[in-house]
Design an enzyme around this catalytic site. Sequence first.
Site, PDB file in Angstrom:
ATOM      1  CB  SER A 142      -0.861   0.004   1.275  1.00 32.91           C
ATOM      2  OG  SER A 142      -1.445   1.276   1.486  1.00 32.91           O
ATOM      3  CE1 TYR A 155      -4.307  -2.148   4.982  1.00 28.26           C
ATOM      4  CE2 TYR A 155      -3.314  -0.003   4.546  1.00 28.26           C
ATOM      5  CZ  TYR A 155      -3.906  -1.165   4.089  1.00 28.26           C
ATOM      6  OH  TYR A 155      -4.087  -1.354   2.729  1.00 28.26           O
TER       7      TYR A 155
HETATM    8  P1  NAI Z   1     -11.497  -6.114  -0.746  1.00 26.56           P
HETATM    9  O1  NAI Z   1     -12.031  -6.118   0.630  1.00 26.56           O
HETATM   10  O2  NAI Z   1     -12.401  -5.837  -1.900  1.00 26.56           O
HETATM   11  O3  NAI Z   1     -10.743  -7.497  -1.055  1.00 26.56           O
HETATM   12  C1  NAI Z   1      -9.991  -8.193  -0.103  1.00 26.56           C
HETATM   13  C2  NAI Z   1     -10.181  -9.674  -0.361  1.00 26.56           C
HETATM   14  O4  NAI Z   1      -9.330 -10.395   0.540  1.00 26.56           O
HETATM   15  C3  NAI Z   1     -11.622 -10.141  -0.078  1.00 26.56           C
HETATM   16  O5  NAI Z   1     -12.097 -10.921  -1.165  1.00 26.56           O
HETATM   17  C4  NAI Z   1     -11.491 -10.954   1.196  1.00 26.56           C
HETATM   18  O6  NAI Z   1     -12.436 -12.018   1.295  1.00 26.56           O
HETATM   19  C5  NAI Z   1     -10.071 -11.484   1.076  1.00 26.56           C
HETATM   20  N1  NAI Z   1      -9.517 -11.867   2.384  1.00 26.56           N
HETATM   21  C6  NAI Z   1      -9.503 -11.139   3.537  1.00 26.56           C
HETATM   22  N2  NAI Z   1      -8.941 -11.839   4.532  1.00 26.56           N
HETATM   23  C7  NAI Z   1      -8.568 -13.040   4.006  1.00 26.56           C
HETATM   24  C8  NAI Z   1      -7.934 -14.200   4.531  1.00 26.56           C
HETATM   25  N3  NAI Z   1      -7.574 -14.289   5.814  1.00 26.56           N
HETATM   26  N4  NAI Z   1      -7.703 -15.241   3.695  1.00 26.56           N
HETATM   27  C9  NAI Z   1      -8.071 -15.185   2.393  1.00 26.56           C
HETATM   28  N5  NAI Z   1      -8.692 -14.128   1.844  1.00 26.56           N
HETATM   29  C10 NAI Z   1      -8.931 -13.067   2.635  1.00 26.56           C
HETATM   30  O7  NAI Z   1     -10.310  -5.035  -0.715  1.00 26.56           O
HETATM   31  P2  NAI Z   1      -9.273  -4.548  -1.825  1.00 26.56           P
HETATM   32  O8  NAI Z   1      -9.265  -3.079  -1.775  1.00 26.56           O
HETATM   33  O9  NAI Z   1      -9.493  -5.235  -3.111  1.00 26.56           O
HETATM   34  O10 NAI Z   1      -7.908  -5.043  -1.155  1.00 26.56           O
HETATM   35  C11 NAI Z   1      -6.961  -5.874  -1.813  1.00 26.56           C
HETATM   36  C12 NAI Z   1      -5.578  -5.541  -1.281  1.00 26.56           C
HETATM   37  O11 NAI Z   1      -5.254  -4.185  -1.648  1.00 26.56           O
HETATM   38  C13 NAI Z   1      -5.451  -5.589   0.252  1.00 26.56           C
HETATM   39  O12 NAI Z   1      -4.209  -6.198   0.584  1.00 26.56           O
HETATM   40  C14 NAI Z   1      -5.439  -4.117   0.655  1.00 26.56           C
HETATM   41  O13 NAI Z   1      -4.770  -3.899   1.859  1.00 26.56           O
HETATM   42  C15 NAI Z   1      -4.729  -3.503  -0.530  1.00 26.56           C
HETATM   43  N6  NAI Z   1      -4.939  -2.073  -0.705  1.00 26.56           N
HETATM   44  C16 NAI Z   1      -6.198  -1.557  -0.903  1.00 26.56           C
HETATM   45  C17 NAI Z   1      -6.388  -0.183  -1.038  1.00 26.56           C
HETATM   46  C18 NAI Z   1      -7.745   0.425  -1.226  1.00 26.56           C
HETATM   47  O14 NAI Z   1      -7.870   1.676  -1.069  1.00 26.56           O
HETATM   48  N7  NAI Z   1      -8.780  -0.328  -1.573  1.00 26.56           N
HETATM   49  C19 NAI Z   1      -5.237   0.744  -0.999  1.00 26.56           C
HETATM   50  C20 NAI Z   1      -3.959   0.087  -0.812  1.00 26.56           C
HETATM   51  C21 NAI Z   1      -3.829  -1.266  -0.673  1.00 26.56           C
END
Ligand code: NAI
Length: 246
Positions: A142, A155
Amino acid sequence: MEGKVALVTGGATGIGKAICIQLCHNRCKVAVCDMNEEVGRQTVKELNSQGGEAIFIKVDVTKSEEVQNMVKSVIDKFGRIDYAVNNAGVGGSLSKTENYSESLFDNIMDINLKGVFLCLKYQLKQMVAQGGKGCSIVNTSSISGLSAYRMNSPYSASKFGVVGLTKSTAIEYARMGIRVNCVCPTFTQTAMLPDDKKLQENLIERVPLHRLGTPDDVANAVMFLLSEQSSFITGVALPLCGGLSA
Ligand code: NAI
């Protein structure tokens, strides 16, 4: 990228789903790995109805045995792993450090940092066993893993940790032809972004390119880092932030 086998954690929704869609467009075989089985299976259905070759694997990335089984399931189905995207993560909460609960700290570290470590451990073992050359891994850090932001220190710590894991493993495995990089997105339009118009407007104001990121912005960069087009790049933490970190 045609015919390559890719594994994506957190592939059911948001950024991970956009990555799975682009991998399918590039004719990769894709393992959508996520703890959300219902949404993950729906994503796989969508991918396959559009000509993709995808499977769903249920995994909690915090559990060593489940991560090992995830890798084994990909091998049982597709025979190898060329690309891995360690993207599963959670956002934490907006709170000062003194008020942050210890259990939430542990939860964030388990998923965002230990989860990436466990995935790397078993993916790298497999990639080395199959000869290494041409394998590429991208972790999702991130912009909070590169610079300080207020009100979510655990985080931020977890995402700085992902940058460290990325850089160390990159130099360890470079001689085997395995590349490891990470992407560092800013606020991106997914379920993780707080549903608060005022907050989003404030965020946009701070970004020089004057918009939030989209899941495809991240997926585009991930495709580049996985593909041979980036064959001389390893150990990089790439900011995807519309100039915010400039
Ligand atoms: P999201 O919430 O849409 O997707 C996250 C996914 O990870 C979900 O499908 C969830 O079920 C899965 N997940 C969570 N815990 C889990 C576990 N223990 N085992 C397996 N799967 C698990 O969120 P997003 O935004 O798509 O996030 C994806 C990545 O991007 C994350 O690592 C987040 O920290 C990172 N990120 C997101 C930003 C944002 O503004 N949306 C900014 C910077 C980084």
